[in-house]
Design an enzyme around this catalytic site. Structure first.
Site, PDB file in Angstrom:
ATOM      1  N   PHE A  88      -3.804  -4.637 -18.958  1.00  0.00           N
ATOM      2  CA  PHE A  88      -3.778  -5.980 -19.532  1.00  0.00           C
ATOM      3  C   PHE A  88      -2.874  -6.063 -20.762  1.00  0.00           C
ATOM      4  O   PHE A  88      -3.237  -6.678 -21.771  1.00  0.00           O
ATOM      5  CB  PHE A  88      -5.195  -6.445 -19.885  1.00  0.00           C
ATOM      6  CG  PHE A  88      -6.092  -6.602 -18.691  1.00  0.00           C
ATOM      7  CD1 PHE A  88      -5.921  -7.654 -17.805  1.00  0.00           C
ATOM      8  CD2 PHE A  88      -7.098  -5.676 -18.436  1.00  0.00           C
ATOM      9  CE1 PHE A  88      -6.752  -7.795 -16.691  1.00  0.00           C
ATOM     10  CE2 PHE A  88      -7.924  -5.803 -17.325  1.00  0.00           C
ATOM     11  CZ  PHE A  88      -7.752  -6.864 -16.457  1.00  0.00           C
ATOM     12  N   LEU A  89      -1.698  -5.441 -20.672  1.00  0.00           N
ATOM     13  CA  LEU A  89      -0.737  -5.492 -21.775  1.00  0.00           C
ATOM     14  C   LEU A  89      -0.033  -6.842 -21.735  1.00  0.00           C
ATOM     15  O   LEU A  89       0.897  -7.062 -20.961  1.00  0.00           O
ATOM     16  CB  LEU A  89       0.269  -4.344 -21.655  1.00  0.00           C
ATOM     17  CG  LEU A  89       1.403  -4.312 -22.688  1.00  0.00           C
ATOM     18  CD1 LEU A  89       0.854  -4.290 -24.117  1.00  0.00           C
ATOM     19  CD2 LEU A  89       2.307  -3.107 -22.441  1.00  0.00           C
ATOM     20  N   ARG A  90      -0.488  -7.761 -22.565  1.00  0.00           N
ATOM     21  CA  ARG A  90       0.060  -9.114 -22.582  1.00  0.00           C
ATOM     22  C   ARG A  90       0.036  -9.643 -24.013  1.00  0.00           C
ATOM     23  O   ARG A  90      -0.952  -9.463 -24.729  1.00  0.00           O
ATOM     24  CB  ARG A  90      -0.763 -10.052 -21.689  1.00  0.00           C
ATOM     25  CG  ARG A  90      -0.878  -9.591 -20.246  1.00  0.00           C
ATOM     26  CD  ARG A  90      -1.927 -10.393 -19.504  1.00  0.00           C
ATOM     27  NE  ARG A  90      -2.159  -9.854 -18.162  1.00  0.00           N
ATOM     28  CZ  ARG A  90      -3.124 -10.279 -17.359  1.00  0.00           C
ATOM     29  NH1 ARG A  90      -3.947 -11.237 -17.752  1.00  0.00           N
ATOM     30  NH2 ARG A  90      -3.273  -9.739 -16.164  1.00  0.00           N
ATOM     31  N   ASP A  91       1.135 -10.291 -24.380  1.00  0.00           N
ATOM     32  CA  ASP A  91       1.249 -10.875 -25.718  1.00  0.00           C
ATOM     33  C   ASP A  91       0.986  -9.799 -26.775  1.00  0.00           C
ATOM     34  O   ASP A  91       1.713  -8.829 -26.837  1.00  0.00           O
ATOM     35  CB  ASP A  91       0.291 -12.072 -25.857  1.00  0.00           C
ATOM     36  CG  ASP A  91       0.585 -13.155 -24.827  1.00  0.00           C
ATOM     37  OD1 ASP A  91       1.779 -13.417 -24.576  1.00  0.00           O
ATOM     38  OD2 ASP A  91      -0.365 -13.723 -24.267  1.00  0.00           O
ATOM     39  N   THR A  92      -0.062  -9.964 -27.550  1.00  0.00           N
ATOM     40  CA  THR A  92      -0.344  -8.979 -28.610  1.00  0.00           C
ATOM     41  C   THR A  92      -1.711  -8.337 -28.399  1.00  0.00           C
ATOM     42  O   THR A  92      -2.499  -8.156 -29.333  1.00  0.00           O
ATOM     43  CB  THR A  92      -0.289  -9.640 -30.000  1.00  0.00           C
ATOM     44  OG1 THR A  92      -1.201 -10.752 -30.027  1.00  0.00           O
ATOM     45  CG2 THR A  92       1.115 -10.114 -30.321  1.00  0.00           C
ATOM     46  N   ARG A  93      -1.994  -7.984 -27.158  1.00  0.00           N
ATOM     47  CA  ARG A  93      -3.273  -7.331 -26.865  1.00  0.00           C
ATOM     48  C   ARG A  93      -3.124  -6.401 -25.667  1.00  0.00           C
ATOM     49  O   ARG A  93      -2.239  -6.562 -24.839  1.00  0.00           O
ATOM     50  CB  ARG A  93      -4.364  -8.365 -26.596  1.00  0.00           C
ATOM     51  CG  ARG A  93      -4.114  -9.244 -25.377  1.00  0.00           C
ATOM     52  CD  ARG A  93      -5.213 -10.277 -25.203  1.00  0.00           C
ATOM     53  NE  ARG A  93      -4.952 -11.169 -24.075  1.00  0.00           N
ATOM     54  CZ  ARG A  93      -5.294 -10.918 -22.821  1.00  0.00           C
ATOM     55  NH1 ARG A  93      -5.914  -9.780 -22.533  1.00  0.00           N
ATOM     56  NH2 ARG A  93      -5.025 -11.781 -21.853  1.00  0.00           N
ATOM     57  N   CYS A 110       0.818  -1.208   0.000  1.00  0.00           N
ATOM     58  CA  CYS A 110       0.000   0.000   0.000  1.00  0.00           C
ATOM     59  C   CYS A 110       0.850   1.255   0.000  1.00  0.00           C
ATOM     60  O   CYS A 110       1.752   1.406   0.813  1.00  0.00           O
ATOM     61  CB  CYS A 110      -0.910   0.007   1.224  1.00  0.00           C
ATOM     62  SG  CYS A 110      -1.948   1.467   1.331  1.00  0.00           S
TER      63      CYS A 110
END
Length: 271
Positions: A254-259, A112
């Site tokens: 949610f920046l993951r892989d190609t999305r 926190c």
């Protein structure tokens, strides 16, 4: 020598058998942050935060900036590591400081960044925000690569699986600096403190990547550092999205892989 990981003896169970072995854990220890101010260099203890040892002076400087106590490095004479778990920041005598406005009544846990605030009003830091440049854009394929680049450089996370990270990238996706800590807010404060010490603050043209979720206090810290582009591997909170829109920051989750999802500033993403 700073030790950020520690080996412990464990018993590992798998299927129908168990065996003793060593496991590597992230170190978590308290850090007392204080300042020395005024003509007589009076001492004010500001906070005790749970952190991963290392880059403690950067952490203290970043904490002071994100609390609105300082607005630039010129207000600071220096930061001193008093001992392994204590850091003091010495302010120039003409730096304004009212100790009664910075009261924290409990320690700050590693999870926190605002738990120890004494009132709801104190959550929003009243400070002069750096001018934020908003006209530059980033191509989506550049963003896709950032989490992998982050993981490749997270040495302690690879060993323990127990640390958050904050990293700065150029608009072309080149890694500039990275800090790890058991506390996500500490990792970002260390980055900001590093920028103050190296003369790269405010961070107007860099991309901030967070290894976890994007919470309100992290967006506020980013804004105070002049950062206008924040991406997170995890989810943002509703208050983080609200603040990003108010401050006209780009906020990606949610920046993951190609999305990824864009919660604010979609006009600055080029496909």
């Amino acid at each position: 020598m700073t030790i950020s990981t520690q080996s412990v003896n464990i018993t590992r169970f798998s299927a129908s058998r168990s065996q003793p072995q060593d496991d590597l854990l992230s170190v978590e220890e308290p850090l007392e942050i204080s300042i020395r101010y005024g003509l007589n260099l009076e001492i004010k203890n500001l906070s005790v935060t749970m952190r991963t040892p290392g880059h403690d002076e950067e952490l203290a400087l970043g904490f002071l900036l994100s609390e609105g106590i300082i607005t630039n490095y010129e207000q600071v004479i220096g930061a001193v590591q008093e001992d392994v778990n204590r850091v003091s920041v010495i302010l120039h005598e003409d730096t304004p400081f009212d100790p009664t406005q910075f009261e924290r009544h409990i320690y700050t846990t590693s999870s926190c960044g605002i738990c120890a605030k004494s009132s709801i009003e104190a959550v929003r830091v009243e400070s002069t925000l750096p001018e934020i440049i908003q006209h530059w854009t980033i191509e989506a394929p550049t963003l896709y690569r950032l989490p992998e680049l982050l993981r490749e450089r997270q040495a302690d996370f690879a060993s323990t699986g127990g640390l958050h990270a904050a990293a700065l990238f150029t608009q072309k996706g080149e890694l500039l600096s990275l800090r790890e800590d058991v506390g996500r807010h500490n990792a970002l404060d260390k980055l900001i403190g590093h920028a103050l010490q190296t003369g790269t603050y405010p961070l107007r043209t860099q991309v901030l990547l967070l290894s976890g979720r994007a919470s309100f206090e992290l967006i506020q810290k980013a804004a105070l550092a002049g950062i206008s582009f924040v991406a997170a591997v995890g989810a943002p909170s509703t208050l983080a999205v609200q603040l990003a829109k108010e401050m006209k920051l780009v906020l990606i989750g949610f920046l993951r892989d190609t999305r990824f999802n864009v919660y604010s500033g979609v006009e600055r993403i080029a496909s």
